[in-house]
Each structure stands twice: as structure tokens, then as C-alpha cells.
Design an enzyme around this catalytic site. Structure first.
Site, short mmCIF file in Angstrom:
data_model
loop_
_atom_site.label_atom_id
_atom_site.label_comp_id
_atom_site.label_asym_id
_atom_site.label_seq_id
_atom_site.Cartn_x
_atom_site.Cartn_y
_atom_site.Cartn_z
N SER A 292 -34.55 -22.30 -62.52
CA SER A 292 -35.89 -22.61 -62.02
C SER A 292 -36.44 -23.77 -62.83
O SER A 292 -36.64 -23.63 -64.04
CB SER A 292 -36.79 -21.37 -62.16
OG SER A 292 -38.11 -21.68 -61.76
N LYS B 119 -33.73 -24.32 -58.19
CA LYS B 119 -35.07 -24.17 -57.63
C LYS B 119 -35.98 -25.15 -58.34
O LYS B 119 -35.89 -25.31 -59.55
CB LYS B 119 -35.52 -22.73 -57.83
CG LYS B 119 -37.01 -22.43 -57.94
CD LYS B 119 -37.22 -20.92 -57.83
CE LYS B 119 -38.39 -20.43 -58.66
NZ LYS B 119 -38.56 -18.96 -58.57
N LYS C 247 -40.08 -26.26 -58.78
CA LYS C 247 -41.46 -25.90 -58.49
C LYS C 247 -42.13 -27.06 -57.76
O LYS C 247 -41.85 -28.23 -58.04
CB LYS C 247 -42.22 -25.61 -59.79
CG LYS C 247 -41.71 -24.39 -60.54
CD LYS C 247 -42.11 -23.09 -59.86
CE LYS C 247 -41.76 -21.88 -60.72
NZ LYS C 247 -42.15 -20.61 -60.09
N ASP D 88 -40.39 -23.60 -54.90
CA ASP D 88 -41.31 -22.47 -55.13
C ASP D 88 -42.70 -23.03 -55.34
O ASP D 88 -42.93 -23.83 -56.26
CB ASP D 88 -40.85 -21.68 -56.38
CG ASP D 88 -41.68 -20.41 -56.61
OD1 ASP D 88 -42.61 -20.14 -55.82
OD2 ASP D 88 -41.39 -19.69 -57.60
N GLU E 232 -40.20 -20.68 -51.35
CA GLU E 232 -40.69 -19.43 -51.96
C GLU E 232 -42.21 -19.46 -52.05
O GLU E 232 -42.79 -20.42 -52.55
CB GLU E 232 -40.05 -19.28 -53.35
CG GLU E 232 -40.44 -18.01 -54.10
CD GLU E 232 -39.71 -17.90 -55.45
OE1 GLU E 232 -38.74 -18.64 -55.70
OE2 GLU E 232 -40.14 -17.05 -56.26
N ASP F 159 -42.36 -13.77 -52.91
CA ASP F 159 -42.28 -13.35 -54.31
C ASP F 159 -43.55 -12.54 -54.60
O ASP F 159 -43.56 -11.30 -54.47
CB ASP F 159 -42.16 -14.61 -55.20
CG ASP F 159 -42.30 -14.36 -56.69
OD1 ASP F 159 -42.56 -13.23 -57.10
OD2 ASP F 159 -42.15 -15.33 -57.49
N LYS G 87 -38.52 -9.06 -58.26
CA LYS G 87 -38.65 -9.05 -59.72
C LYS G 87 -38.83 -7.60 -60.10
O LYS G 87 -39.82 -6.96 -59.68
CB LYS G 87 -39.86 -9.87 -60.18
CG LYS G 87 -39.65 -11.35 -60.04
CD LYS G 87 -40.78 -12.15 -60.62
CE LYS G 87 -40.52 -13.63 -60.30
NZ LYS G 87 -41.67 -14.47 -60.63
N GLY H 133 -37.06 -13.93 -61.94
CA GLY H 133 -37.13 -13.83 -63.40
C GLY H 133 -38.54 -14.11 -63.87
O GLY H 133 -39.36 -14.66 -63.11
O1 OSB Z 1 -42.65 -17.76 -59.46
O2 OSB Z 1 -40.67 -17.17 -59.85
C1 OSB Z 1 -41.78 -17.50 -60.27
C2 OSB Z 1 -41.67 -17.76 -64.07
C3 OSB Z 1 -42.88 -17.19 -64.41
C4 OSB Z 1 -43.72 -16.77 -63.41
C5 OSB Z 1 -43.36 -16.93 -62.07
C6 OSB Z 1 -42.13 -17.49 -61.73
C7 OSB Z 1 -41.30 -17.95 -62.75
C8 OSB Z 1 -40.05 -18.66 -62.51
C9 OSB Z 1 -39.03 -18.68 -63.61
O3 OSB Z 1 -39.85 -19.32 -61.52
C10 OSB Z 1 -38.00 -17.63 -63.47
C11 OSB Z 1 -37.06 -17.55 -64.65
O4 OSB Z 1 -36.37 -18.54 -64.93
O5 OSB Z 1 -37.02 -16.52 -65.30
MG MG Z 2 -41.78 -17.42 -57.55
#
Ligand code: OSB
Ligand code: MG
Length: 382
Positions: A149, A175, A177, A202, A227, A252, A276, A304
Site C-alpha cells: 500500500s 495499491k 492511495k 484506495d 477501494e 473497506d 481487516k 492491514g
Molecule cells: O485504508 O487500507 C487502508 C493503513 C491505515 C489505515 C487504513 C488503511 C491503511 C493501509 C495500509 O492502506 C495497509 C498496510 O500496509 O498495513
Molecule cells: Mg482501505
């Protein structure tokens, strides 16, 4: 609606072990680089860990909340409050785990707090049996797929070098953001340079239905999914959006329970779900959701929360379960931390896969000196 039985049903009969001692330890670990999203930029991981002692065995679990409520309503302080004042008093040695889940249900929401205890008990039970956690959950070991991510970057060049590093490492999907104003052109830049990389975005809920025409432009890039484009609390509007988009929607933030998953699927609000384990209340609920989705052609992957080695190992074991069909947000430890509190660090093999840590329970060793060094709060609960 009733959710059909799943391998989780086999766990419901396991007896809650007698706890000799319970502690909550909050540690603070600096990130190697800030992690930016449409809702917040995190510069370190403040993780509340639970330490459970029973008959000479010690299990650690991790509450996946943040100190702030920007991703999810729970925070480390609300989780501490709910664990201490409402959940832990319900934990009675000898009752079946299924009975404990029913007791926990009286507390509405607060899945991350519930997961901290339930996962800790499951890890303890695995240690008692001398079995790895995935075996206790009912699944054989396998190689786990990896996924990275990538947070919001300051420049497209920074983003491209992050994707380049991910591709070189062999991550199974990438992924990125996105947020309003930092989306189409940034995705285009990645696609132009890496036409074949399995790519997804995402948005952490940054858009609304009035952005429909804009979001549809993402259909040009062959993304695996988008996402959580719309609000963290919405399911219905995602169903309207999904009808207008080619790209699969993945939910999510909107999914807190098997019932939410059933609603989302019935409405056609998504084709993919990010589970999650903390957000949905623990390993057993995660397995129920994944099993439910598997019977309905909906792909699931493990999200995660940039966890320490404890939560990261929990996510790795969970992905042996039926229904986890896509690479998750499971990355190398070094993506977030120079030094983690648990050994061994997560690394990718030559094929981009992650090996399940070997040994009873999580299979990782929590290093006491590192916990002591990083602890910012320690509270004995029982
Ligand atoms: O939206 O998936 C998410 C991390 C913190 C809060 C929300 C998200 C995330 C990540 C990172 O996208 C996921 C990871 O690498 O653990
Ligand atoms: Mg997410």
C-alpha cells in the site's frame, strides 16, 4: 439473515483458557517514512499490545486502532476503555469461545477491542496445543501473497519510484492511495510507466456520488479495483456507483460484520471485500465473512493497519483461510519499520510470496528489550 457455518464453528467450542495475568502495553515505533492518506498522514505507529499469561505461556496480540479516529471510530483510548471496563470482565475460564462471542455481542461495535482479546485467546490456545495459529484455525500452511500500500506522495516522481521498488521486489499487486485532485493523472503516470502491474487505488472515502463522471475516468486504467471511493459509513451509494463503473469496487471502512458483508453483496455495492480482522471483530468473524463471500463469487483479501510484527503475523495466518483469494495489504516489515518488536521480520521470497512464520502460536518472537525501549504506557489489567 443467518450466516452458514464455517470453519469458525469448530473454534466456537474451544474453552477460554484461565488467564494468570493481562497487560496492555502501548509502544511507539517510528515509520521509515510518513504514510499519507486522504484522511490523515501518520508518521509513526502507536500500537496497543495485549500480553496474556497462562500456565507459563505468554501470548501477545495487537489492537489495530490508531491513537486517532481518522480511519475508524475506535482509538487506542476507546479500545482500552472498552477492554478494561466491559470486555475483560466477561472473560471466564472454561466457557466456550462461542459463548464469549455472544457475551461480547452485548457491547455494540468496538470490533478492534474485541479482536484484541479474541485473537489473544486463540493465540494462547494455539500455544497450549503447540500448534501454529493457522492450524488451530483449521487451515494448512501455504505461501501467502504479498501486496504493498503506497501512501500519497509529494510528487509523481516519488510515486513512480515507490512503484518501481515494489515491482522490483516482486509484490503481487500495488495499491496507491488517491484523493480528490490527486488521482487520474497520478494513476495515468503509473500506468504509462508500468502497463502490466496489478494496480488498484484506495480513496478512504474521499469522493461522493457527485464525482461519478470523474470516478468513471478511472475505468480506463485496467485497475483491479477501487477501494472505498465513497463515505466510510455508506453501502447504498456504493451500489449505485458500482452499477455505473466497470472497475470493481472494494469495500473497506463500510464493512464491520458478516451482516454488513451480506448487505453489500445483496445490494451489489462491491465485488470485492477488504477484511481487516480488527475492524470486523477478530479472526472468527473474518473467517465467517470470507467463507460467506467465497460462496457468492466475491473476492476477499486481508487488509492491514500497518501493524507491528504481532498484528502482521496474525494477518499472515488468517490468509490461509478459505475465501482469501486476492493479495492483501501484507508487505515486508521494512516497508514501515527499521526495527520491529518481533522477529523474524516479514520478507518476500524470490516469487514475491511470504512464508508463514514457523512454530507454535504466531511463530514470531516478541523481543522484550525492544518492547521496553518503545513502551510509552504499560497497564496491568488482571
Ligand atoms: O485504508 O487500507 C487502508 C493503513 C491505515 C489505515 C487504513 C488503511 C491503511 C493501509 C495500509 O492502506 C495497509 C498496510 O500496509 O498495513
Ligand atoms: Mg482501505
Amino acid at each position: 439473515m443467518t450466516i452458514p457455518s464455517s470453519p469458525a464453528a469448530a473454534l466456537e467450542g474451544l474453552p477460554v483458557p484461565k488467564l494468570d495475568r493481562v497487560d496492555l502495553v502501548t509502544v511507539k515505533l517510528p515509520f521509515v517514512a510518513p504514510f499519507g492518506t486522504s484522511v490523515h498522514v501518520w508518521t509513526d505507529k502507536e500500537a496497543m499490545l495485549m500480553r496474556l499469561e497462562s500456565g507459563g505461556l505468554t501470548a501477545w496480540s495487537e489492537c489495530v486502532s490508531d491513537p486517532d479516529p481518522f480511519y475508524f471510530y475506535e482509538t487506542n483510548d476507546t479500545a482500552r476503555h472498552i477492554i478494561k471496563d466491559f470486555l475483560l470482565p466477561l472473560v471466564e475460564p472454561g466457557i466456550p469461545l462461542g459463548e464469549l462471542e455472544l457475551r461480547f455481542r452485548r457491547v455494540r461495535g468496538h470490533g478492534m477491542a474485541k479482536a484484541t482479546i479474541e485473537n489473544g485467546l486463540l493465540i494462547l490456545l494455539a500455544l497450549q496445543q503447540g500448534a501454529p495459529l493457522h492450524k488451530l484455525l483449521g487451515f494448512p500452511a501455504k505461501k501467502i501473497m504479498s501486496g504493498l500500500s503506497i501512501g500519497l506522495k509529494d510528487t509523481p516522481a516519488d510515486l513512480l519510484s515507490a512503484v518501481e521498488r515494489a515491482v522490483a521486489k516482486g509484490y503481487h499487486r500495488v495499491k496507491m492511495k488517491v484523493k480528490k485532485g490527486q488521482d487520474i493523472e497520478w494513476v495515468r503516470a503509473v500506468r504509462d510507466r508500468f502497463p502490466k502491474v496489478p494496480l488498484m487505488v484506495d480513496a478512504n472515502g474521499d469522493y461522493s456520488l457527485s464525482d461519478l463522471a470523474h470516478l468513471r475516468r478511472l475505468d480506463d486504467f485496467g485497475l483491479m479495483m477501487i477501494e472505498q471511493p465513497l463515505s466510510y459509513s455508506d453501502i447504498y451509494e456504493h451500489s449505485l456507483l458500482q452499477k455505473e463503473m466497470k472497475t470493481a469496487i472494494c469495500l473497506d471502512e463500510s464493512i464491520h460484520s458478516p451482516a454488513d458483508a451480506a448487505t453489500a453483496i445483496a445490494l451489489g455495492a462491491c465485488r470485492i471485500i477488504n477484511v481487516k480482522q480488527g475492524r470486523v471483530g477478530g479472526l472468527m468473524e473474518s473467517m465467517r465473512i470470507a467463507g460467506f463471500c467465497a460462496g457468492r463469487g466475491v473476492d476477499v483479501w486481508s487488509g492491514g493497519m500497518d501493524e507491528t510484527g504481532i498484528g502482521r503475523a496474525v494477518n499472515i495466518h488468517l490468509q490461509t483461510a478459505d475465501g482469501f483469494t486476492l493479495p492483501g495489504d501484507t508487505s515486508e516489515t521494512s516497508n514501515y519499520f527499521d526495527e520491529d518488536i518481533a522477529d523474524p521480520a516479514v520478507v518476500l521470497d524470490a516469487g514475491g510470496f511470504i512464508r508463514i512464520p514457523e512454530g507454535p502460536g504466531l511463530g514470531v518472537t516478541v523481543v522484550a528489550e525492544r518492547i521496553l525501549e518503545r513502551a510509552i504506557r504499560w497497564e496491568r489489567l488482571g
